[in-house]
Write a protein that holds these residues in place. Structure first.
Motif, PDB file in Angstrom:
ATOM      1  N   VAL A 194      -2.620 -60.485 -28.806  1.00  0.00           N
ATOM      2  CA  VAL A 194      -2.042 -61.098 -30.003  1.00  0.00           C
ATOM      3  C   VAL A 194      -0.753 -60.393 -30.401  1.00  0.00           C
ATOM      4  O   VAL A 194       0.268 -61.035 -30.671  1.00  0.00           O
ATOM      5  N   GLN A 195      -0.794 -59.078 -30.445  1.00  0.00           N
ATOM      6  CA  GLN A 195       0.380 -58.322 -30.877  1.00  0.00           C
ATOM      7  C   GLN A 195       1.550 -58.514 -29.937  1.00  0.00           C
ATOM      8  O   GLN A 195       2.688 -58.760 -30.371  1.00  0.00           O
ATOM      9  N   LYS A 196       1.309 -58.429 -28.647  1.00  0.00           N
ATOM     10  CA  LYS A 196       2.410 -58.528 -27.692  1.00  0.00           C
ATOM     11  C   LYS A 196       2.933 -59.952 -27.591  1.00  0.00           C
ATOM     12  O   LYS A 196       4.129 -60.169 -27.356  1.00  0.00           O
ATOM     13  N   SER A 197       2.058 -60.933 -27.795  1.00  0.00           N
ATOM     14  CA  SER A 197       2.517 -62.317 -27.830  1.00  0.00           C
ATOM     15  C   SER A 197       3.452 -62.535 -29.015  1.00  0.00           C
ATOM     16  O   SER A 197       4.488 -63.204 -28.895  1.00  0.00           O
ATOM     17  N   GLU A 244       6.813 -60.884 -28.221  1.00  0.00           N
ATOM     18  CA  GLU A 244       7.529 -61.656 -27.195  1.00  0.00           C
ATOM     19  C   GLU A 244       8.174 -62.896 -27.803  1.00  0.00           C
ATOM     20  O   GLU A 244       9.341 -63.194 -27.532  1.00  0.00           O
ATOM     21  N   LYS A 245       7.439 -63.615 -28.620  1.00  0.00           N
ATOM     22  CA  LYS A 245       7.999 -64.818 -29.253  1.00  0.00           C
ATOM     23  C   LYS A 245       9.206 -64.464 -30.114  1.00  0.00           C
ATOM     24  O   LYS A 245      10.243 -65.149 -30.088  1.00  0.00           O
ATOM     25  N   LYS A 246       9.090 -63.385 -30.896  1.00  0.00           N
ATOM     26  CA  LYS A 246      10.191 -62.994 -31.770  1.00  0.00           C
ATOM     27  C   LYS A 246      11.411 -62.562 -30.961  1.00  0.00           C
ATOM     28  O   LYS A 246      12.557 -62.891 -31.306  1.00  0.00           O
ATOM     29  N   LEU A 247      11.198 -61.816 -29.884  1.00  0.00           N
ATOM     30  CA  LEU A 247      12.304 -61.392 -29.039  1.00  0.00           C
ATOM     31  C   LEU A 247      13.039 -62.597 -28.451  1.00  0.00           C
ATOM     32  O   LEU A 247      14.281 -62.677 -28.503  1.00  0.00           O
ATOM     33  N   SER A 287      10.751 -54.299 -21.800  1.00  0.00           N
ATOM     34  CA  SER A 287      12.000 -54.030 -21.083  1.00  0.00           C
ATOM     35  C   SER A 287      12.099 -54.908 -19.839  1.00  0.00           C
ATOM     36  O   SER A 287      13.173 -55.425 -19.510  1.00  0.00           O
ATOM     37  N   ILE A 288      10.981 -55.107 -19.151  1.00  0.00           N
ATOM     38  CA  ILE A 288      10.978 -55.985 -17.975  1.00  0.00           C
ATOM     39  C   ILE A 288      11.198 -57.430 -18.385  1.00  0.00           C
ATOM     40  O   ILE A 288      11.963 -58.176 -17.754  1.00  0.00           O
ATOM     41  N   LEU A 289      10.551 -57.852 -19.461  1.00  0.00           N
ATOM     42  CA  LEU A 289      10.754 -59.216 -19.979  1.00  0.00           C
ATOM     43  C   LEU A 289      12.224 -59.467 -20.278  1.00  0.00           C
ATOM     44  O   LEU A 289      12.790 -60.499 -19.880  1.00  0.00           O
ATOM     45  N   LEU A 290      12.865 -58.536 -20.970  1.00  0.00           N
ATOM     46  CA  LEU A 290      14.260 -58.724 -21.353  1.00  0.00           C
ATOM     47  C   LEU A 290      15.183 -58.664 -20.142  1.00  0.00           C
ATOM     48  O   LEU A 290      16.182 -59.386 -20.076  1.00  0.00           O
ATOM     49  N   ALA A 291      14.850 -57.815 -19.173  1.00  0.00           N
ATOM     50  CA  ALA A 291      15.646 -57.772 -17.941  1.00  0.00           C
ATOM     51  C   ALA A 291      15.553 -59.098 -17.201  1.00  0.00           C
ATOM     52  O   ALA A 291      16.543 -59.573 -16.625  1.00  0.00           O
ATOM     53  N   PHE A 317      -3.912 -70.934 -30.264  1.00  0.00           N
ATOM     54  CA  PHE A 317      -4.318 -69.861 -31.164  1.00  0.00           C
ATOM     55  C   PHE A 317      -3.184 -68.852 -31.355  1.00  0.00           C
ATOM     56  O   PHE A 317      -2.904 -68.425 -32.485  1.00  0.00           O
ATOM     57  N   LEU A 318      -2.523 -68.473 -30.264  1.00  0.00           N
ATOM     58  CA  LEU A 318      -1.436 -67.504 -30.369  1.00  0.00           C
ATOM     59  C   LEU A 318      -0.262 -68.074 -31.155  1.00  0.00           C
ATOM     60  O   LEU A 318       0.427 -67.333 -31.880  1.00  0.00           O
ATOM     61  N   ASP A 319      -0.029 -69.382 -31.053  1.00  0.00           N
ATOM     62  CA  ASP A 319       1.012 -70.016 -31.871  1.00  0.00           C
ATOM     63  C   ASP A 319       0.654 -69.947 -33.355  1.00  0.00           C
ATOM     64  O   ASP A 319       1.509 -69.650 -34.202  1.00  0.00           O
ATOM     65  N   VAL A 320      -0.613 -70.220 -33.676  1.00  0.00           N
ATOM     66  CA  VAL A 320      -1.058 -70.160 -35.070  1.00  0.00           C
ATOM     67  C   VAL A 320      -0.981 -68.725 -35.590  1.00  0.00           C
ATOM     68  O   VAL A 320      -0.529 -68.475 -36.713  1.00  0.00           O
ATOM     69  N   CYS A 321      -1.417 -67.767 -34.762  1.00  0.00           N
ATOM     70  CA  CYS A 321      -1.325 -66.352 -35.151  1.00  0.00           C
ATOM     71  C   CYS A 321       0.113 -65.977 -35.480  1.00  0.00           C
ATOM     72  O   CYS A 321       0.378 -65.282 -36.483  1.00  0.00           O
ATOM     73  N   TYR A 322       1.044 -66.415 -34.665  1.00  0.00           N
ATOM     74  CA  TYR A 322       2.448 -66.068 -34.863  1.00  0.00           C
ATOM     75  C   TYR A 322       2.947 -66.572 -36.216  1.00  0.00           C
ATOM     76  O   TYR A 322       3.600 -65.833 -36.970  1.00  0.00           O
ATOM     77  N   ARG A 323       2.618 -67.814 -36.536  1.00  0.00           N
ATOM     78  CA  ARG A 323       3.078 -68.371 -37.809  1.00  0.00           C
ATOM     79  C   ARG A 323       2.384 -67.696 -38.987  1.00  0.00           C
ATOM     80  O   ARG A 323       3.015 -67.347 -39.986  1.00  0.00           O
ATOM     81  N   TYR A 324       1.087 -67.516 -38.879  1.00  0.00           N
ATOM     82  CA  TYR A 324       0.323 -66.892 -39.959  1.00  0.00           C
ATOM     83  C   TYR A 324       0.759 -65.442 -40.176  1.00  0.00           C
ATOM     84  O   TYR A 324       1.020 -65.016 -41.308  1.00  0.00           O
ATOM     85  N   ASP A 325       0.842 -64.678 -39.096  1.00  0.00           N
ATOM     86  CA  ASP A 325       1.146 -63.248 -39.191  1.00  0.00           C
ATOM     87  C   ASP A 325       2.586 -62.995 -39.621  1.00  0.00           C
ATOM     88  O   ASP A 325       2.922 -61.884 -40.053  1.00  0.00           O
TER      89      ASP A 325
END
Length: 315
Positions: free
Chosen positions: A39-42, A45-48, A69-73, A288-296
Motif C-alpha cells: 500500500v505504501q509503495k503503491s 509510486e502513483k505520486k511520483l 530509483s530504479i522506477l525513476l531511471a 483497492f490501491l486506487d481507493v487507498c491512494y485517494r483516501y490516504d
C-alpha cells in the motif's frame, strides 16, 4: 539523556542495523511479504509518476534496494542512489542491472547527516522515503533542511508518523494484520505468527508511554544504546513527526504547495483475512490501491498512515 550522546548513537545504531548482511535481500522482498508495504509503495509510486514533468535529475536519499530509483531511471531520469547500507547498495545494483538501467543510476554510500558534497539546487527532484530522516534524531530538522537545499524543483519525503505510531502501543500484534502469506519462509513472519498469542497474553496497556510518545515524538534511547553496546542490532532511535510540525518545517525552508498524506490509513481499518483476499485478486487489488491512494491523500487522515507521514512540495 544528552542529545550529543543520542546523536552519536543514532548514526551508529542505524549503520549497524542497515548494514546487517541480510538487509538487502530482506528489504527487496517486502512487497512480496507485507501488505502495508504494498500500500505504501503503491501510494508513493502513483505520486511520483504524477509529478515527473520537467524532472531530469533525482536524488534518492536512503534509497534502499532501489524501489524508486530504479522506477525513476526506467522513466528516463538520472538518479543518484544514496544509502548508508552496503548490502542495500549491492542489492540495488543487482536489481538495476536486471532492469537495464545501471547507466542512469549513480550509487553512493553515505549518511543523510552529511550532504555537503552536493551543491545547492543540484537535483530537480529530491526524495527520501520510508523514514530515514526520522532515524537521524536529533538532527531530523537539519537533515530536512539539507535535502531541501539540494532540491531545485520539488521534494518528496516520508517520515515516521507520530499519530500513526501511537496505536502500536496498544496493539502488540499490529504487524500480523499485514502478513500477505502465512506460509512465507521469511523468518520475521514466522516469528510474528508463533509469538502472537504470547504477545496478547502478556500485553498490559500503559498510559504513560502513549502520553510520552504523543508529547515528545521520540521512540528509543537508553534501551537501544545499551543493546548496541552489548553487540546487538537494535531498531533505530526514531523521531516521529506530527503533520503540522512537518508542514511548518517545510514552509520555513521555503517549500510551497505542500501536500500531506498518510499511506495505509484506509488499509489499517481492514482485517487480515479480507486484505489477503483483496491482494490475491488482481482486479480487487488494483481497485483497492486506487481507493487507498485517494483516501490516504485526504488531509484529514494524513496523520493516521500505517507508518509514514508523506509530504510533497515545490521549490
Amino acid at each position: 539523556m544528552d542529545e550529543n550522546i543520542i546523536r552519536d548513537y543514532s548514526r551508529k545504531i542505524s549503520e549497524r542495523m542497515w548494514n546487517y548482511h541480510d538487509k538487502g535481500e530482506a528489504e527487496s522482498r517486502r512487497e512480496e511479504t507485507y501488505i502495508d508495504d504494498i500500500v505504501q509503495k503503491s501510494h508513493i509510486e502513483k505520486k511520483l509518476l504524477e509529478n515527473l514533468e520537467g524532472i531530469e535529475t533525482v536524488f534518492d536519499g536512503g534509497a534502499g534496494c532501489g524501489r524508486f530509483s530504479i522506477l525513476l531511471a526506467k522513466h528516463g531520469c538520472r538518479v543518484t542512489h544514496f544509502d548508508i547500507s552496503q548490502p542495500m547498495l549491492d542489492k540495488a545494483k543487482e536489481l538495476a542491472e536486471q532492469a537495464g538501467v545501471t547507466d542512469r543510476i549513480t550509487f553512493v554510500k553515505g549518511a543523510l547527516e552529511e550532504l555537503s558534497g552536493y551543491a545547492d539546487r543540484s537535483f530537480d527532484l529530491v526524495i527520501s522515503f520510508d523514514s530515514p530522516i526520522s532515524y537521524t534524531y536529533p538532527l531530523q530538522e537539519a537533515v530536512i533542511g539539507k535535502l531541501v537545499r539540494i532540491a531545485k524543483k520539488r521534494i518528496m519525503i516520508s517520515v515516521t508518523s507520530r499519530l500513526g505510531s501511537l496505536p502500536y502501543l496498544a496493539n502488540p500484534v499490529q504487524k500480523n494484520q499485514f502478513i500477505l502469506n502465512e506460509n512465507s519462509e521469511d523468518s520475521f513472519v514466522q516469528w510474528l505468527l508463533s509469538n502472537k498469542q504470547h504477545a496478547i497474553d502478556t500485553f498490559h496497556f500503559e498510559k504513560g508511554p502513549v502520553e510520552q510518545l504523543m508529547r515528545e515524538g521520540l521512540m528509543g534511547g537508553k534501551k537501544e544504546i545499551a543493546e548496541y553496546e552489548k553487540g546487538g542490532r537494535p531498531w533505530c532511535i526514531t523521531y516521529a513527526f506530527l503533520p503540522d510540525e512537518l508542514e511548518r518545517i517545510l514552509r520555513s525552508l521555503g517549500v510551497k504547495n505542500i501536500e500531506l498524506a498518510g499511506p495505509g490509513a484506509y488499509a489499517r481499518t481492514i482485517p487480515n483475512e479480507l486484505l489477503v483476499k483483496i491482494m490475491n485478486d488482481p482486479k480487487q487489488r488494483s481497485d483497492f490501491l486506487d481507493v487507498c491512494y485517494r483516501y490516504d491523500s485526504n488531509p484529514y487522515v494524513c496523520g493516521m498512515g500505517k507508518d509514514n507521514l508523506f509530504a510533497k512540495g515545490d521549490l
